[in-house]
Design an enzyme around this catalytic site. Structure first.
Site, mmCIF file in Angstrom:
data_model
loop_
_atom_site.group_PDB
_atom_site.id
_atom_site.type_symbol
_atom_site.label_atom_id
_atom_site.label_comp_id
_atom_site.label_asym_id
_atom_site.label_seq_id
_atom_site.Cartn_x
_atom_site.Cartn_y
_atom_site.Cartn_z
ATOM 1 N N ARG A 7 -15.830 -5.339 -5.707
ATOM 2 C CA ARG A 7 -15.373 -4.235 -6.560
ATOM 3 C C ARG A 7 -15.833 -2.883 -5.991
ATOM 4 O O ARG A 7 -15.116 -1.893 -6.065
ATOM 5 C CB ARG A 7 -15.899 -4.407 -7.992
ATOM 6 C CG ARG A 7 -15.362 -5.618 -8.747
ATOM 7 C CD ARG A 7 -13.891 -5.574 -9.061
ATOM 8 N NE ARG A 7 -13.475 -4.389 -9.776
ATOM 9 C CZ ARG A 7 -12.365 -4.315 -10.515
ATOM 10 N NH1 ARG A 7 -11.569 -5.385 -10.656
ATOM 11 N NH2 ARG A 7 -12.017 -3.210 -11.098
ATOM 12 N N LYS A 63 -1.803 -6.419 -2.461
ATOM 13 C CA LYS A 63 -0.635 -6.295 -3.337
ATOM 14 C C LYS A 63 0.636 -5.947 -2.543
ATOM 15 O O LYS A 63 0.561 -5.574 -1.368
ATOM 16 C CB LYS A 63 -0.933 -5.250 -4.415
ATOM 17 C CG LYS A 63 -2.084 -5.670 -5.349
ATOM 18 C CD LYS A 63 -2.271 -4.688 -6.495
ATOM 19 C CE LYS A 63 -3.388 -5.141 -7.433
ATOM 20 N NZ LYS A 63 -3.493 -4.262 -8.631
ATOM 21 N N TYR A 120 -1.680 -12.194 -15.150
ATOM 22 C CA TYR A 120 -2.185 -10.989 -15.826
ATOM 23 C C TYR A 120 -2.101 -11.103 -17.349
ATOM 24 O O TYR A 120 -2.065 -10.078 -18.044
ATOM 25 C CB TYR A 120 -1.414 -9.758 -15.349
ATOM 26 C CG TYR A 120 -1.832 -9.263 -13.968
ATOM 27 C CD1 TYR A 120 -3.084 -8.669 -13.763
ATOM 28 C CD2 TYR A 120 -0.981 -9.376 -12.883
ATOM 29 C CE1 TYR A 120 -3.464 -8.204 -12.517
ATOM 30 C CE2 TYR A 120 -1.359 -8.910 -11.614
ATOM 31 C CZ TYR A 120 -2.608 -8.326 -11.446
ATOM 32 O OH TYR A 120 -2.994 -7.859 -10.205
ATOM 33 N N HIS A 123 -6.227 -6.349 -5.404
ATOM 34 C CA HIS A 123 -6.834 -6.889 -6.623
ATOM 35 C C HIS A 123 -8.226 -7.375 -6.283
ATOM 36 O O HIS A 123 -8.464 -7.878 -5.185
ATOM 37 C CB HIS A 123 -6.003 -8.076 -7.140
ATOM 38 C CG HIS A 123 -6.686 -8.854 -8.232
ATOM 39 N ND1 HIS A 123 -6.656 -8.455 -9.542
ATOM 40 C CD2 HIS A 123 -7.450 -9.984 -8.191
ATOM 41 C CE1 HIS A 123 -7.368 -9.314 -10.278
ATOM 42 N NE2 HIS A 123 -7.846 -10.244 -9.481
ATOM 43 N N PHE A 161 1.122 -0.858 -19.819
ATOM 44 C CA PHE A 161 1.591 -0.947 -18.438
ATOM 45 C C PHE A 161 1.941 -2.372 -18.014
ATOM 46 O O PHE A 161 2.266 -2.609 -16.845
ATOM 47 C CB PHE A 161 0.549 -0.357 -17.479
ATOM 48 C CG PHE A 161 -0.812 -1.022 -17.549
ATOM 49 C CD1 PHE A 161 -1.070 -2.205 -16.865
ATOM 50 C CD2 PHE A 161 -1.830 -0.463 -18.310
ATOM 51 C CE1 PHE A 161 -2.319 -2.821 -16.931
ATOM 52 C CE2 PHE A 161 -3.082 -1.068 -18.381
ATOM 53 C CZ PHE A 161 -3.313 -2.247 -17.690
ATOM 54 N N ASN A 198 -1.954 -0.018 -6.336
ATOM 55 C CA ASN A 198 -3.296 0.315 -5.875
ATOM 56 C C ASN A 198 -3.864 -0.654 -4.841
ATOM 57 O O ASN A 198 -5.069 -0.881 -4.781
ATOM 58 C CB ASN A 198 -4.230 0.511 -7.066
ATOM 59 C CG ASN A 198 -4.372 -0.731 -7.909
ATOM 60 O OD1 ASN A 198 -3.770 -1.758 -7.604
ATOM 61 N ND2 ASN A 198 -5.177 -0.658 -8.957
ATOM 62 N N ARG A 230 -9.106 1.293 -1.841
ATOM 63 C CA ARG A 230 -8.102 1.990 -2.651
ATOM 64 C C ARG A 230 -8.005 3.472 -2.272
ATOM 65 O O ARG A 230 -6.913 4.047 -2.273
ATOM 66 C CB ARG A 230 -8.387 1.785 -4.135
ATOM 67 C CG ARG A 230 -7.944 0.393 -4.607
ATOM 68 C CD ARG A 230 -8.437 0.067 -5.984
ATOM 69 N NE ARG A 230 -7.767 -1.112 -6.543
ATOM 70 C CZ ARG A 230 -8.179 -1.732 -7.645
ATOM 71 N NH1 ARG A 230 -9.244 -1.305 -8.300
ATOM 72 N NH2 ARG A 230 -7.530 -2.785 -8.092
ATOM 73 N N THR A 281 -9.904 1.715 -10.062
ATOM 74 C CA THR A 281 -8.509 1.309 -10.287
ATOM 75 C C THR A 281 -7.543 2.414 -9.887
ATOM 76 O O THR A 281 -6.520 2.167 -9.251
ATOM 77 C CB THR A 281 -8.309 0.953 -11.773
ATOM 78 O OG1 THR A 281 -9.297 -0.018 -12.154
ATOM 79 C CG2 THR A 281 -6.920 0.393 -12.025
HETATM 80 P P1 IDP Z 1 -8.504 -3.449 -11.762
HETATM 81 O O1 IDP Z 1 -7.414 -3.971 -10.850
HETATM 82 O O2 IDP Z 1 -9.238 -2.297 -11.138
HETATM 83 O O3 IDP Z 1 -9.416 -4.535 -12.240
HETATM 84 P P2 IDP Z 1 -7.312 -3.486 -14.430
HETATM 85 O O4 IDP Z 1 -7.697 -2.568 -15.529
HETATM 86 O O5 IDP Z 1 -7.786 -4.905 -14.499
HETATM 87 O O6 IDP Z 1 -7.773 -2.818 -13.042
HETATM 88 O O7 IDP Z 1 -5.732 -3.457 -14.335
HETATM 89 C C1 IDP Z 1 -5.043 -4.436 -13.564
HETATM 90 C C2 IDP Z 1 -3.990 -3.742 -12.742
HETATM 91 O O8 IDP Z 1 -2.997 -3.171 -13.621
HETATM 92 C C3 IDP Z 1 -4.459 -2.541 -11.911
HETATM 93 O O9 IDP Z 1 -5.029 -2.920 -10.678
HETATM 94 C C4 IDP Z 1 -3.177 -1.762 -11.722
HETATM 95 O O10 IDP Z 1 -2.364 -2.328 -10.685
HETATM 96 C C5 IDP Z 1 -2.482 -1.973 -13.048
HETATM 97 N N1 IDP Z 1 -2.767 -0.873 -13.975
HETATM 98 C C6 IDP Z 1 -3.901 -0.646 -14.662
HETATM 99 N N2 IDP Z 1 -3.808 0.468 -15.421
HETATM 100 C C7 IDP Z 1 -2.569 0.954 -15.203
HETATM 101 C C8 IDP Z 1 -1.861 2.101 -15.702
HETATM 102 O O11 IDP Z 1 -2.370 2.891 -16.502
HETATM 103 N N3 IDP Z 1 -0.588 2.283 -15.232
HETATM 104 C C9 IDP Z 1 0.003 1.413 -14.353
HETATM 105 N N4 IDP Z 1 -0.631 0.326 -13.870
HETATM 106 C C10 IDP Z 1 -1.892 0.098 -14.281
HETATM 107 MG MG MG Z 2 -9.022 -6.178 -13.440
#
Ligand code: IDP
Ligand code: MG
Length: 139
Positions: free
Chosen positions: A87, A11, A51, A117, A59, A114, A104, A93
């Site tokens: 993963r 990212k 997304y 992806h 968010f 984070n 991460r 996350t």
């Molecule tokens: P993942 O990347 O671990 O699969 P997802 O729930 O699919 O997590 O969320 C996609 C991306 O959205 C996350 O990697 C993160 O960058 C962002 N994200 C998820 N939850 C939050 C939040 O609560 N605040 C801000 N960004 C978030």
């Molecule tokens: Mg995801």
């Protein structure tokens, strides 16, 4: 059945902080082969489309803004059981919850920024890989 391919993006935070080399080293040391890779930048429209599944989440705006804010490194990775194993390698996350030694835990700074992806299913790995790469860019 386990697939052998997943999709990742380093990212904008990882690229900005100079972590491309260190993260790719972790990925290849874990046994993933690179089947496709490029540095690119998503437009706002690209990030919204990529997304789209999160469009109703609170968010979403922050996520789209961040993911289009600078260059990323997109890659398709190959390994037995790739989606699940990747993963595990990247961790939770929220980096505060990520296990020791995960990408991460090592390189992410917040829930939003984070570092990486990782696809969450075989089906999404195929969709996300096709979003970023043409047939001639995948080996
Ligand atoms: P993942 O990347 O671990 O699969 P997802 O729930 O699919 O997590 O969320 C996609 C991306 O959205 C996350 O990697 C993160 O960058 C962002 N994200 C998820 N939850 C939050 C939040 O609560 N605040 C801000 N960004 C978030
Ligand atoms: Mg995801």
């Amino acid at each position: 059945m386990a697939t052998n391919r997943t999709f990742t993006m380093l990212k904008p935070d990882s690229v900005e902080k100079g972590y491309i080399g260190a993260i790719l080293e972790k990925i290849t040391a874990a046994g993933f082969k690179i089947a496709a890779m490029k540095m690119t930048q998503m437009t706002v429209a690209d990030a919204k489309a990529f997304y789209a599944v999160h469009s109703e989440r609170p968010f979403f705006g922050e996520l789209v803004e961040f993911m289009s804010s600078g260059p990323i490194v997109a890659a398709i990775l190959e390994k037995n059981n790739a989606v699940e194993d990747f993963r595990v390698l990247i961790g939770a996350t929220n980096p505060a919850d990520a296990a020791e030694g995960t990408i991460r835990k090592l390189y992410a700074s917040s829930m939003g920024e984070n570092a990486v992806h990782g696809s969450d299913s075989d089906e999404n790995a195929a969709i996300e890989g096709a979003f970023h790469f043409s047939g001639r860019e995948v080996f």
